[in-house]
Write an enzyme that holds these catalytic residues in place. Structure first.
Site, PDB file in Angstrom:
ATOM      1  N   ASP A 253       9.348   3.066   0.140  1.00  0.00           N
ATOM      2  CA  ASP A 253       8.032   3.644   0.895  1.00  0.00           C
ATOM      3  C   ASP A 253       8.378   2.997   2.501  1.00  0.00           C
ATOM      4  O   ASP A 253       7.951   1.970   2.776  1.00  0.00           O
ATOM      5  CB  ASP A 253       6.692   3.106   0.195  1.00  0.00           C
ATOM      6  CG  ASP A 253       5.636   3.813   1.164  1.00  0.00           C
ATOM      7  OD1 ASP A 253       5.706   4.251   2.055  1.00  0.00           O
ATOM      8  OD2 ASP A 253       4.359   3.219   0.878  1.00  0.00           O
TER       9      ASP A 253
ATOM     10  N   LYS B  50       3.422   8.517   9.131  1.00  0.00           N
ATOM     11  CA  LYS B  50       3.412   7.978  10.249  1.00  0.00           C
ATOM     12  C   LYS B  50       4.279   8.503  11.468  1.00  0.00           C
ATOM     13  O   LYS B  50       4.037   9.938  11.810  1.00  0.00           O
ATOM     14  CB  LYS B  50       3.348   6.460  10.081  1.00  0.00           C
ATOM     15  CG  LYS B  50       2.018   6.225   9.140  1.00  0.00           C
ATOM     16  CD  LYS B  50       1.870   4.790   9.174  1.00  0.00           C
ATOM     17  CE  LYS B  50       0.723   4.470   8.403  1.00  0.00           C
ATOM     18  NZ  LYS B  50       0.431   3.852   7.306  1.00  0.00           N
TER      19      LYS B  50
ATOM     20  N   TYR C 242       0.792  -1.249  -0.015  1.00  0.00           N
ATOM     21  CA  TYR C 242       0.110  -0.155   0.065  1.00  0.00           C
ATOM     22  C   TYR C 242       0.925   1.347  -0.084  1.00  0.00           C
ATOM     23  O   TYR C 242       1.883   1.411   0.748  1.00  0.00           O
ATOM     24  CB  TYR C 242      -0.906   0.032   1.238  1.00  0.00           C
ATOM     25  CG  TYR C 242      -1.880   1.178   1.207  1.00  0.00           C
ATOM     26  CD1 TYR C 242      -2.823   1.363   0.467  1.00  0.00           C
ATOM     27  CD2 TYR C 242      -1.827   2.146   2.276  1.00  0.00           C
ATOM     28  CE1 TYR C 242      -3.625   2.463   0.593  1.00  0.00           C
ATOM     29  CE2 TYR C 242      -2.649   3.136   2.203  1.00  0.00           C
ATOM     30  CZ  TYR C 242      -3.569   3.303   1.605  1.00  0.00           C
ATOM     31  OH  TYR C 242      -4.305   4.312   1.732  1.00  0.00           O
TER      32      TYR C 242
HETATM   33  C1  LIG Z   1      -0.062   4.470   5.726  1.00  0.00           C
HETATM   34  C2  LIG Z   1       0.896   4.191   4.540  1.00  0.00           C
HETATM   35  C3  LIG Z   1       0.757   5.114   3.356  1.00  0.00           C
HETATM   36  C4  LIG Z   1      -0.311   6.219   3.311  1.00  0.00           C
HETATM   37  O1  LIG Z   1       0.013   6.988   4.180  1.00  0.00           O
HETATM   38  P1  LIG Z   1      -1.189   8.053   4.641  1.00  0.00           P
HETATM   39  O2  LIG Z   1      -0.716   8.998   5.592  1.00  0.00           O
HETATM   40  O3  LIG Z   1      -2.512   7.230   5.348  1.00  0.00           O
HETATM   41  O4  LIG Z   1      -1.500   8.756   3.583  1.00  0.00           O
HETATM   42  C5  LIG Z   1       1.559   5.037   2.467  1.00  0.00           C
HETATM   43  N1  LIG Z   1       2.443   3.814   2.556  1.00  0.00           N
HETATM   44  C6  LIG Z   1       2.703   2.779   3.475  1.00  0.00           C
HETATM   45  C7  LIG Z   1       3.753   1.873   3.760  1.00  0.00           C
HETATM   46  C8  LIG Z   1       1.523   3.216   4.706  1.00  0.00           C
HETATM   47  O5  LIG Z   1       1.786   2.166   5.388  1.00  0.00           O
END
Ligand SMILES: *Cc1c(COP(=O)(O)O)cnc(C)c1O
Length: 428
Positions: A239, A267, A144
Site C-alpha cells: 500500500d 494521495k 491504515y
Molecule cells: C490515506 C491512506 C489510504 C486511504 O486513502 P483515501 O484516499 O483516504 O481513501 C490508504 N492507505 C494508506 C497507506 C493511506 O495513507
C-alpha cells in the site's frame, strides 16, 4: 491567534455534517479545540478564515508534495475543465498517465485508476483473492488501508485516535478473514501463515508505515515478507498510497529494492484531486474485468480533471532528478533541528524519519510498531500541537500521524519551525 470565524463555521457545519467534518481526524477530537477552516493555500502556507497564516506540515495528508496551488497542476485542471468535466467514456489522457506511472514504478505492466486510496486497497485485495482463489488476508496492526470493511481492524491514525480499532458495522464474517500481524515482527507473520496454511491470499502492508506516526521497516523485514509470500503462494501488496511518488519515483519498491505483486496508490498520484490506483504485472492485472472475472468499476474513475492534475504532478516529479533528495535533505535538517531543541529542553522523545516522512513521538525507546507508537504521551502531544498552532505552524491534529515535507518549504520556514518548537518545548 484568533479562531473566531473558524469556530462559527464549525458550529454551522456541525448542524448538517456529522461532527462537522467529512473525515473524522479533521474534527480535532484527538487534541481538543476547534478545527481550523481553510480559506486558501499557496506554496508552503495555509491561510485560514480568520486571516491567520500557517506553515503547513500536512499538505492534505501528502498529496501537495510540491506545495499548494502549484501552477502547472492548477493550469492543467483549468484547461481540462473548459472541455468538459466527465464523460464516462475513454479519454487519451488516461493512457498518458498510465504510461507514465507504469514507466516510473518497478515491476508493473498495467494500472487501473480509481477515486481514492480506499478504493485502490479494497480493489487490490479483491484482485488478490480472485487471482489466488484464497479468502484470508494479513494486515498489520496500526497500518491504515482506507475505510473499507476488511481493513477496519486496528487501523491506525483516525481509528487509533478514537480508540475504536474495530468499527461497528463491520461483520464478524468479514473480520474473521483479516488476520492481524505485528509490524516489524517477521516471526509473528510466519506463525500466522503456518496456522492458516493455504488460506491466505495476500499480505498487505504500508512499506513505511505512516498511519501510526512514521515507522520504517526494520532491515530485512520487507525482504522476509517477500520470501514468505514466495514460499507460500501469497501475494505481497504494497500500500503505497502514502509512500508512492514520495519516497522515490518508484516508491518504496525502488527505495528498498523489493518487488511487490500489487501496488496501491493515492494521495500524490492525484495531484490534490480524488485519485487512487492499483497496479501489477500482466498475469495479475489480466484477471480484472473486462479482461477477466474480478469485477471493479467506477463512474468517475479516470476522470479527466483528476487525470490532468495527476499527470501534471507526476510529470514534474519524473523530470526533476533531484526532487526526492532535496525533500529528504530538508527533512533531515528538520530532524536534526528538532532533536537538538528537544534535548536542550529535556523533553523525552523519539523521532522517526524516512525520506520526506517524519514523526515526533513523545516517548522514550524505539517506536517500531503499533504498541510502541501507542505508548507516546498524548497529553504532551496535545499541548505541543496547540502551542505550534498558536505560533503559526500546522502539524496533524493526532499523535499518530506523519508530517509531510513539501518542496515549497524553505530553509527559513524550517528554521522558523525549529525556533517555534524550542519556544513551545519550554511550556511542555
Ligand atoms: C490515506 C491512506 C489510504 C486511504 O486513502 P483515501 O484516499 O483516504 O481513501 C490508504 N492507505 C494508506 C497507506 C493511506 O495513507
Amino acid at each position: 491567534m484568533i479562531y473566531k470565524r473558524s469556530s462559527a463555521l464549525f458550529a454551522k457545519a456541525e448542524k448538517v455534517i456529522p461532527g462537522g467534518v467529512n473525515s473524522p481526524v479533521r474534527a480535532f477530537k484527538g487534541v481538543g479545540g476547534t478545527p481550523i477552516f481553510v480559506k486558501e493555500a499557496k506554496g508552503a502556507y495555509l491561510y485560514d478564515e480568520d486571516g491567520n497564516r500557517l506553515i503547513d506540515y500536512i499538505n492534505s495528508w501528502g498529496p501537495m508534495i510540491l506545495g499548494h496551488a502549484y501552477e502547472p497542476v492548477v493550469n492543467a485542471v483549468i484547461e481540462k475543465a473548459k472541455k468538459g468535466t466527465s464523460f464516462g467514456m475513454p479519454t487519451e489522457i488516461e493512457t498518458q498517465i498510465a504510461e507514465l506511472t507504469v514507466s516510473m514504478v518497478p515491476n508493473v505492466d498495467k494500472i487501473r485508476f480509481v477515486n481514492s486510496g480506499t478504493e485502490a486497497c479494497m480493489s487490490a485485495i479483491r484482485l488478490a483473492r480472485g487471482f489466488t482463489g484464497k479468502d484470508r488476508i494479513i494486515k498489520f496492526a496500526g497500518c491504515y488501508h482506507g475505510h473499507s470493511d476488511s481493513f477496519l481492524i486496528q487501523a491506525g491514525s483516525g481509528a487509533s485516535t478514537f480508540g475504536t480499532p474495530n468499527s461497528p458495522g463491520v461483520t464478524k464474517g468479514t473480520a474473521k478473514d483479516t488476520l492481524l500481524a505485528c509490524y516489524n515482527d517477521i516471526e509473528h507473520v510466519k506463525a500466522l501463515i503456518e496456522a492458516n496454511k493455504n488460506e491466505i491470499a495476500c499480505i498487505i502492508i504500508e512499506p513505511v508505515a505512516g498511519n501510526m506516526g512514521c515507522i520504517p521497516p526494520k532491515a530485512g523485514f520487507l525482504k522476509g515478507l517477500r520470501g514468505l509470500c514466495d514460499a507460500n503462494g501469497i501475494l505481497l501488496v504494497f500500500d503505497e498510497v502514502m509512500t508512492g511518488f514520495r519516497l522515490a519515483k518508484g516508491g518504496a519498491q525502488e527505495l528498498f529494492s523489493i518487488n511487490a505483486d500489487i501496488v496501491c496508490f493515492g494521495k500524490v498520484i492525484g495531484g490534490g484531486l480524488p485519485v487512487g490506483a492499483f497496479a501489477a504485472r500482466n498475469e495479475i492485472m489480466n484477471h480484472l474485468a473486462p479482461l477477466g472475472p474480478v469485477y471493479q468499476a467506477g463512474t468517475l474513475s479516470g476522470n479527466p480533471l483528476a487525470m490532468a492534475a495527476g499527470l501534471a504532478m507526476l510529470t514534474v516529479l519524473n523530470n526533476d532528478n533531484e526532487i526526492f533528495n532535496r525533500l529528504a535533505k530538508k527533512t533531515e535538517y528538520l530532524h536534526q533541528g528538532i532533536s537538538k531543541v528537544l534535548i536542550e529542553n529535556n523533553i523525552t522523545h523519539t523521532i522517526n524519519r524516512t525520506g520526506s516522512m517524519i514523526s515526533v513521538h513523545f516517548d522514550e525507546g524505539d517506536v517500531v510498531d503499533f504498541d510502541t507508537a501507542a505508548k507516546g504521551n498524548n497529553e504532551t502531544f496535545k499541548k505541543f500541537f496547540h502551542g505550534m498552532l498558536n505560533e503559526g505552524v500546522y502539524i496533524a491534529p493526532s499523535a499518530f500521524e506523519t508530517w509531510f515535507i513539501t518542496d515549497a518549504l524553505t530553509y527559513e520556514d524550517l528554521d522558523f519551525t525549529i525556533a517555534t518548537i524550542n519556544k513551545v518545548a519550554k511550556t511542555l
